[in-house]
Scaffold this motif. Structure first.
Motif, short mmCIF file in Angstrom:
data_model
loop_
_atom_site.label_atom_id
_atom_site.label_comp_id
_atom_site.label_asym_id
_atom_site.label_seq_id
_atom_site.Cartn_x
_atom_site.Cartn_y
_atom_site.Cartn_z
N MET A 207 12.52 65.03 29.46
CA MET A 207 11.82 65.25 30.74
C MET A 207 10.51 64.39 31.01
O MET A 207 9.82 64.47 29.98
CB MET A 207 11.66 66.62 31.30
N ALA A 208 10.20 63.75 31.99
CA ALA A 208 8.98 63.13 31.90
C ALA A 208 7.76 64.20 32.23
O ALA A 208 7.82 65.17 32.91
CB ALA A 208 8.96 62.20 32.97
N VAL B 219 9.19 72.76 30.89
CA VAL B 219 8.57 74.13 30.73
C VAL B 219 7.44 74.14 30.01
O VAL B 219 6.68 75.38 30.14
CB VAL B 219 9.69 75.12 30.34
N PHE B 220 6.97 73.19 29.26
CA PHE B 220 5.82 73.04 28.46
C PHE B 220 4.41 72.67 28.91
O PHE B 220 4.61 71.54 29.60
CB PHE B 220 5.99 72.57 27.18
N GLU B 221 3.35 73.33 28.69
CA GLU B 221 2.26 72.99 29.41
C GLU B 221 1.57 72.12 28.29
O GLU B 221 1.40 72.47 27.33
CB GLU B 221 1.46 74.17 29.84
N VAL B 222 0.80 70.98 28.65
CA VAL B 222 0.48 69.90 27.90
C VAL B 222 -1.13 69.78 28.52
O VAL B 222 -1.32 69.08 29.33
CB VAL B 222 1.07 68.88 27.85
N PRO B 223 -1.95 70.58 27.74
CA PRO B 223 -3.46 70.13 27.86
C PRO B 223 -3.96 68.84 27.59
O PRO B 223 -3.70 68.30 26.50
CB PRO B 223 -4.26 71.38 27.29
N PHE B 224 -4.91 68.45 28.70
CA PHE B 224 -5.58 67.10 28.53
C PHE B 224 -7.10 67.30 28.55
O PHE B 224 -7.41 68.16 29.40
CB PHE B 224 -5.19 66.12 29.51
#
Length: 91
Positions: free
Chosen positions: A1-2, A27-32
């Motif tokens: 998934m993009a 469903v995964f949160e990716v902090p930046f």
């Protein structure tokens, strides 16, 4: 998934002088985190960036599409649990 950015929230990190925002990969949160110098380079300037809260958040808002595009490219190359964007990420 993009990687997507459905939540427009962002926050200033006073201690690190930059802006935090979150992407979602399924469903995964990716902090930046984007450094203040990267905000200046993304905006096409080499001048010292305004590292105040208002300056960084305003720059982020103006450059949101570019920042998200770079974040997607970096995450596609290396699917990490978090990413730091710096000036060298913006050519």
């Amino acid at each position: 998934m993009a990687l997507s950015f459905p939540n427009p929230s962002r926050s200033f990190d006073e201690s690190r002088k930059g802006v935090r925002f979150v992407g979602h990969d399924g469903v995964f949160e990716v902090p930046f985190f984007i450094e203040a110098d990267a905000l200046a380079k993304a905006g096409g300037t080499t001048a010292r960036p305004d590292i105040s809260q208002d300056g960084c958040l305003s720059a982020f808002d103006r450059l949101r599409t570019t920042i998200h595009d770079v974040a997607r490219a970096i995450h596609a190359r290396r699917r990490a649990t978090s990413h730091i964007l710096n000036a060298s990420d913006f050519r």
